[in-house]
Motif scaffolding. Structure first.
Motif, PDB file in Angstrom:
ATOM      1  N   LEU A  91      -2.314   5.123  -9.826  1.00 45.47           N
ATOM      2  CA  LEU A  91      -3.679   4.643 -10.024  1.00 45.47           C
ATOM      3  C   LEU A  91      -4.535   5.715 -10.673  1.00 45.47           C
ATOM      4  O   LEU A  91      -5.362   5.430 -11.532  1.00 45.47           O
ATOM      5  CB  LEU A  91      -4.308   4.227  -8.683  1.00 45.47           C
ATOM      6  CG  LEU A  91      -3.885   2.861  -8.158  1.00 45.47           C
ATOM      7  CD1 LEU A  91      -4.547   2.584  -6.828  1.00 45.47           C
ATOM      8  CD2 LEU A  91      -4.270   1.778  -9.154  1.00 45.47           C
TER       9      LEU A  91
ATOM     10  N   LYS B 157      -6.560   5.240 -14.153  1.00 45.86           N
ATOM     11  CA  LYS B 157      -7.990   5.469 -14.333  1.00 45.86           C
ATOM     12  C   LYS B 157      -8.199   6.445 -15.484  1.00 45.86           C
ATOM     13  O   LYS B 157      -9.045   6.251 -16.350  1.00 45.86           O
ATOM     14  CB  LYS B 157      -8.587   6.006 -13.032  1.00 45.86           C
ATOM     15  CG  LYS B 157      -9.940   6.683 -13.185  1.00 45.86           C
ATOM     16  CD  LYS B 157     -11.045   5.674 -13.494  1.00 45.86           C
ATOM     17  CE  LYS B 157     -12.416   6.302 -13.520  1.00 45.86           C
ATOM     18  NZ  LYS B 157     -12.614   7.229 -14.634  1.00 45.86           N
TER      19      LYS B 157
ATOM     20  N   TRP C 105     -12.903   1.991 -14.188  1.00 39.24           N
ATOM     21  CA  TRP C 105     -12.647   1.590 -12.807  1.00 39.24           C
ATOM     22  C   TRP C 105     -12.308   0.110 -12.751  1.00 39.24           C
ATOM     23  O   TRP C 105     -11.550  -0.338 -11.904  1.00 39.24           O
ATOM     24  CB  TRP C 105     -13.877   1.860 -11.932  1.00 39.24           C
ATOM     25  CG  TRP C 105     -14.028   3.300 -11.569  1.00 39.24           C
ATOM     26  CD1 TRP C 105     -15.008   4.161 -11.976  1.00 39.24           C
ATOM     27  CD2 TRP C 105     -13.155   4.071 -10.730  1.00 39.24           C
ATOM     28  NE1 TRP C 105     -14.807   5.398 -11.443  1.00 39.24           N
ATOM     29  CE2 TRP C 105     -13.678   5.384 -10.674  1.00 39.24           C
ATOM     30  CE3 TRP C 105     -11.985   3.783 -10.015  1.00 39.24           C
ATOM     31  CZ2 TRP C 105     -13.078   6.402  -9.943  1.00 39.24           C
ATOM     32  CZ3 TRP C 105     -11.387   4.799  -9.290  1.00 39.24           C
ATOM     33  CH2 TRP C 105     -11.934   6.092  -9.258  1.00 39.24           C
ATOM     34  N   LYS C 106     -12.886  -0.626 -13.659  1.00 41.55           N
ATOM     35  CA  LYS C 106     -12.682  -2.075 -13.654  1.00 41.55           C
ATOM     36  C   LYS C 106     -11.207  -2.401 -13.764  1.00 41.55           C
ATOM     37  O   LYS C 106     -10.653  -3.170 -12.975  1.00 41.55           O
ATOM     38  CB  LYS C 106     -13.463  -2.687 -14.825  1.00 41.55           C
ATOM     39  CG  LYS C 106     -13.145  -4.144 -15.088  1.00 41.55           C
ATOM     40  CD  LYS C 106     -13.994  -4.698 -16.221  1.00 41.55           C
ATOM     41  CE  LYS C 106     -13.112  -5.198 -17.362  1.00 41.55           C
ATOM     42  NZ  LYS C 106     -13.834  -5.672 -18.519  1.00 41.55           N
ATOM     43  N   TRP C 107     -10.545  -1.789 -14.744  1.00 43.99           N
ATOM     44  CA  TRP C 107      -9.140  -2.124 -14.943  1.00 43.99           C
ATOM     45  C   TRP C 107      -8.270  -1.550 -13.835  1.00 43.99           C
ATOM     46  O   TRP C 107      -7.267  -2.128 -13.452  1.00 43.99           O
ATOM     47  CB  TRP C 107      -8.665  -1.635 -16.312  1.00 43.99           C
ATOM     48  CG  TRP C 107      -9.198  -2.472 -17.420  1.00 43.99           C
ATOM     49  CD1 TRP C 107     -10.072  -2.089 -18.395  1.00 43.99           C
ATOM     50  CD2 TRP C 107      -8.939  -3.861 -17.652  1.00 43.99           C
ATOM     51  NE1 TRP C 107     -10.359  -3.144 -19.216  1.00 43.99           N
ATOM     52  CE2 TRP C 107      -9.680  -4.246 -18.778  1.00 43.99           C
ATOM     53  CE3 TRP C 107      -8.141  -4.823 -17.008  1.00 43.99           C
ATOM     54  CZ2 TRP C 107      -9.656  -5.531 -19.288  1.00 43.99           C
ATOM     55  CZ3 TRP C 107      -8.111  -6.114 -17.519  1.00 43.99           C
ATOM     56  CH2 TRP C 107      -8.869  -6.448 -18.650  1.00 43.99           C
ATOM     57  N   THR C 108      -8.655  -0.389 -13.333  1.00 45.28           N
ATOM     58  CA  THR C 108      -7.895   0.195 -12.242  1.00 45.28           C
ATOM     59  C   THR C 108      -7.962  -0.730 -11.039  1.00 45.28           C
ATOM     60  O   THR C 108      -6.941  -1.032 -10.406  1.00 45.28           O
ATOM     61  CB  THR C 108      -8.459   1.575 -11.869  1.00 45.28           C
ATOM     62  OG1 THR C 108      -8.713   2.303 -13.066  1.00 45.28           O
ATOM     63  CG2 THR C 108      -7.493   2.341 -11.000  1.00 45.28           C
ATOM     64  N   GLY C 109      -9.163  -1.201 -10.747  1.00 46.38           N
ATOM     65  CA  GLY C 109      -9.329  -2.126  -9.630  1.00 46.38           C
ATOM     66  C   GLY C 109      -8.535  -3.403  -9.869  1.00 46.38           C
ATOM     67  O   GLY C 109      -7.906  -3.942  -8.954  1.00 46.38           O
TER      68      GLY C 109
ATOM     69  N   VAL D 289      -4.940  -3.041  -9.004  1.00 44.41           N
ATOM     70  CA  VAL D 289      -4.717  -3.113  -7.566  1.00 44.41           C
ATOM     71  C   VAL D 289      -4.739  -4.563  -7.100  1.00 44.41           C
ATOM     72  O   VAL D 289      -3.806  -5.050  -6.454  1.00 44.41           O
ATOM     73  CB  VAL D 289      -5.788  -2.310  -6.803  1.00 44.41           C
ATOM     74  CG1 VAL D 289      -5.611  -2.508  -5.308  1.00 44.41           C
ATOM     75  CG2 VAL D 289      -5.704  -0.843  -7.160  1.00 44.41           C
ATOM     76  N   ALA D 290      -5.806  -5.259  -7.456  1.00 44.09           N
ATOM     77  CA  ALA D 290      -5.962  -6.639  -6.990  1.00 44.09           C
ATOM     78  C   ALA D 290      -4.827  -7.523  -7.479  1.00 44.09           C
ATOM     79  O   ALA D 290      -4.204  -8.261  -6.706  1.00 44.09           O
ATOM     80  CB  ALA D 290      -7.303  -7.188  -7.462  1.00 44.09           C
TER      81      ALA D 290
END
Lengths: 144, 664, 80
Positions: free
Chosen positions: B622, B626, B632-636, B639-640
């Motif tokens: 992760l 980032k 952060w949007k794509w990193t999140g 995860v999701a």
């Protein structure tokens, strides 16, 4: 007429590899045949497929050469490289498994024979080809 | 008295620039980022004769236009930072194309030295270059170097010092033909009126760039004193045509010089080409590649085994020793059960990863991997992935961290993003302990087949996800595949080992930091509140598990599994370690303990493995996501998406499996 | 030298001469830098699948079919 020898070599290896490959794959699907165990041809779909690929490379080269085009030569050479390379992989694997058996203390039970398969011993023939024609190949088929 | 000289290292891709850089700076390197972009910036130091050199490794480029971030970085650095010397690394076996860049560098009027690299290969091909003559023609000092053997480095540094002191520098002009020269003259006049510009940049260079339609330079001119006049001149011409014509002139000038300095050979079909005919054959291409991959994996798993046995024995012995001899008992437990066992569980797979990376490095350095990317381009294109995503995906089987970093070679941002998002589905080595444990416990002889299934599932999900992203959130065509095929070479042991190490060390670093912390954290949560039985339901770990249990109950997981999965967020290797702690079992008995647990069946085990395969990237991955996406949007999202896909597939697999497993 | 045709349509072994490159700005500049400029001699090495490997001078490049369709060449000799 060294071409003739190469074609023969390629044909022989091609047939051997393809046949062993076929036998391995068939055994993997239908179950082992005892008669083949003596020849050290286990049933394994993966190594069987690899044998088939190497065999096909040789046979493709032979086919192209028999039509008369020079294009077939590289196939034979690459086939030899492949054969020796994978043979080396099998040799290293064998040594590693042996070393492991020793470390774990099962040295007495382990036998190198378990790991012998066509990928290993057919490569010996491949090595002959490499010794004979290796330099020629690497110096480059520069002639366009 | 030491003097500091700044050298900028530039050159085409694939010329051995990195090898030369490493040979010069050795361990005195620092890797960072160029500001504002995710392009890697490497600087290093070397000293000779009381002189300190700072070497800056600029990105490799074919030319200095303004169309890619790499090129802009390279030329902005030269123009704005004004290094003392620019050294262009030139591939002696590919002179014509390399000199194209030289003509552009010369126009920048910067102190320039050429490192004629791979000179040994040119000589081996029977085509040595008369570099003294070439140097005379170009009016640029040339030093013969062989990066892989470290030859010529001292001479290079000496030449750099000399060139840095020489001034003024000759302006190398290539005549662009009457029409173009007329336009250049027309443009230089108003340009000289703009003091800021003319003070900073060579006028001729500005004019040439404007004629070519360089957006970057145009922006610099706009708003300045020369703006109006320049724009009126430019509006009357077609810059596309000029660009092509001027490129033509450059090659003409090069072609005029070349025959006098080496035997221009129409190389015709070479050894490399012959091998390529076989390797890229329409029918044999992919089977050959698959066969090689089989060989690679076979080698990795077998040769690693004895090493793994050694590490395993050492770890167990060390852990027991720690627990037995360190006072107080809790510290002994922390160090023995927690740290040593935890980290040991990771180190055990180090031989595995190193060998895989070594093989990949050998394949890459020999030149084969480029062909493999070429072969896979079409199938990947159909699946919505760029051909250049291929190598990162291969690396992902070892560890996703260097794999995601390897996506830098993909030019299109969208393509790159998709490649980064699907990469975690390539089953990395960290997930192996989980597979080995559960497949071994529940599937016995079929364990191998199950693991193979998991690897294939990972690939399938990656492909399906790529297609999904392509048609929904990241629409557009996959950008075209253009890649240089370097000639086949025998890789040097040194270079490949270094290559292997630069990727493998990332895994080690992860082990040394994150997993160490994770192991300690698991131990802590399992030991407190004070007095509680180690790893029982009453410890903090247990409480955490019970909290999360409802979320994973439909999948058939109990609280122990839930806790392990949570810790797996840190690093997937920690999953096994946590389970060991929670079941109160050491290595061997864990298998039995799991098998004996009534809540776990073969089906749930399979579901669990699927979940571990797919659920979000570990912390280290992760972090890289980032860093590489800067968002952060794509990193999140990664995860999701991972969690959702994992949950759904684990559910499906868990419920369908009983139908297939029944008979086996 | 007959009319021109896209590089993508040539068979392996064909030698040709680039006449023009009809790609977008960025790609055009890149191709020029790589050596695909008017009058450059190229030889198609592998053309077994849609994408090709072509040699320009001493360099070899793999080009996807799309790009190869945008590079126009005139055939200097017949194919092998």
């Amino acid at each position: 007429m060294s071409n003739g020898i190469k074609i023969l070599f390629g044909a022989v290896l091609g047939v051997l590899y393809a046949a062993c490959g076929l036998l391995q794959v068939v055994q993997a699907i239908f179950g082992t045949m005892e008669s083949l165990e003596a020849l050290f041809i286990p049933g394994n779909i993966f190594s069987g497929s690899v044998l088939l690929v190497i065999g096909t490379v040789f046979l493709t080269g032979v086919r192209k050469l028999s039509i008369g085009t020079e294009e077939g030569m590289p196939f034979i050479y690459v086939g030899i490289l492949f054969s020796v390379g994978i043979g080396l992989v099998e040799l290293l694997a064998l040594c590693a498994l042996g070393a492991d058996a020793y470390l774990v203390g099962e040295w007495a039970d382990w036998s190198a024979a378990d790991a012998v398969n066509p990928l290993l011993y057919l490569a010996v023939i491949g090595v002959l080809g490499l010794l004979a024609w290796g330099k020629e190949f690497f110096r480059g088929a520069r002639a366009a | 008295m030491t003097r500091e000289i700044r050298i900028a290292l530039t050159g085409n891709p694939n010329v051995g620039k990195t090898t030369l850089f490493n040979a010069l700076t050795g361990s005195r390197q620092h890797v960072g980022n160029w500001p504002g972009v995710t392009v890697e910036k490497k600087t290093g130091k070397v000293s000779r004769n009381g002189c300190e050199f700072e070497v800056v490794d600029l990105p490799g480029t074919y030319s200095l236009t303004a169309y890619s971030a790499d090129e802009v970085i390279a030329r902005d650095f030269i123009l704005d930072e004004k290094p003392d010397v620019v050294v262009q690394v030139v591939d002696a076996t590919n002179l014509e194309r390399n000199l194209y860049l030289t003509t552009q560098l010369a126009e920048l009027r910067t102190p320039l030295v050429i490192a004629l690299n791979m000179a040994d290969m040119a000589e081996a091909q029977g085509n040595p270059i008369d570099y003294r003559k070439l140097s005379g023609f170009l009016e640029i000092p040339i030093v013969r170097t062989v990066g892989t053997r470290g030859e010529g480095l001292q001479d290079l540094l000496d030449a750099a010092v000399k060139e840095a002191k020489t001034s003024p520098h000759h302006e190398h002009t290539i005549g662009y033909g009457n029409e173009a020269e007329e336009m250049i003259a027309k443009l230089t006049d108003p340009l000289s009126a703009d003091r800021t510009l003319s003070g900073k940049y060579p006028l001729r260079w500005l004019a040439v760039k404007l004629l070519e339609g360089d957006e970057n330079v145009l922006a610099k001119v706009r708003g300045g004193a020369a703006s109006a006049r320049v724009q009126s001149i430019l509006s009357s011409i077609n810059s596309d045509e000029y660009e092509a014509t001027m490129a033509d002139k450059r090659y003409e000038a090069i072609a005029a010089i070349l025959p006098q300095v080496h035997r221009t050979n129409t190389r015709g079909t070479t050894f490399s080409d012959m091998v390529d005919r076989v390797v890229t054959n329409r029918y044999l291409g992919i089977p050959i590649f698959l066969a090689l991959m089989w060989g690679a994996f076979e080698l990795t798993f077998t040769v690693a085994t004895p090493f793994m046995t050694v590490i395993d024995t050492l770890t167990v012995w060390l852990a027991e020793f720690a627990v037995a001899s360190i006072e107080p008992a809790w510290l002994g437990s922390l160090i023995g059960d927690g740290i040593i066992s935890g980290v040991g569980a990771v180190l055990i797979f180090l031989p595995n990863i190193l060998i895989l990376f070594l093989i990949l490095a050998l394949l890459e350095d020999s030149g084969y991997l480029a062909r493999a990317a070429f072969i896979m381009d079409r199938p990947l294109y159909a699946l919505g992935l760029p051909g250049k995503a291929f190598i990162p995906m291969l690396i992902g089987f070892g560890c996703n961290v260097p794999a995601i970093m390897a996506t830098r070679s993909i030019e299109s941002e969208k393509d790159r993003l998709i490649s980064i998002l699907v990469n975690p589905f390539m089953s990395c080595s960290a997930r192996l302990p989980v597979y080995v444990l559960f497949a071994g416990a529940f599937f016995g002889a079929h364990a191998g087949g199950v693991m193979f299934f998991l690897y294939v599932l990972g690939i399938a999900v990656a492909i399906a996800s790529a297609k999904l992203f392509r048609s929904t959130i990241l629409p557009g065509e996959v950008s075209p595949f253009v890649m240089e095929m370097p000639p086949y070479r025998l890789p040097t042991a040194m270079t490949s080992l270094m290559h292997m190490w630069s990727r493998g060390s990332m895994y080690l670093r992860k082990a040394g930091t994150i997993i160490l912390l994770g192991a300690m954290l698991v131990w802590a949560l399992a030991s407190f509140p004070y007095g509680v039985e180690y790893g029982s339901a009453e410890s903090f770990a247990g409480m955490l598990g019970h909290l999360v249990e409802p979320l994973v109950a439909p999948l058939g997981f109990d609280w122990k599994v839930a806790v392990a999965l949570i810790f797996g967020f840190l690093a997937k290797e920690v999953v096994v370690g946590s389970l060991g702690v929670l079941y109160g079992a050491g290595e061997e008995s864990l298998t039995d303990a799991l098998f004996a647990d009534p809540s776990l069946s073969a089906a749930t085990a399979l579901a669990l493995m699927v979940f571990v395969l797919l659920y979000m990237p570990c912390v280290a991955a992760l972090g890289v996501i980032k860093k590489e996406t800067g968002s952060w949007k794509w990193t999140g999202f990664a995860v999701a998406y991972g969690i959702v896909v994992a949950w759904v597939l684990a559910f499906v697999v868990g419920h369908l499996a009983p139908f297939f497993i029944g008979g086996a | 030298m007959e009319g021109t045709c896209p590089l993508a349509l040539l068979a392996a072994g064909t030698e040709a001469k680039v006449t023009d490159v009809r790609a977008g700005r960025g790609m055009q500049a890149r191709l020029l830098g790589m050596g695909f400029c008017p009058d450059a001699r190229v030889t198609v090495q592998c053309a077994d699948r849609g994408s090709i490997i072509v040699s320009v001078g001493d360099a070899r490049y793999a080009l996807s079919r799309g790009i190869a369709m945008k590079i126009f060449v005139g055939i200097a000799k017949g194919s092998a």
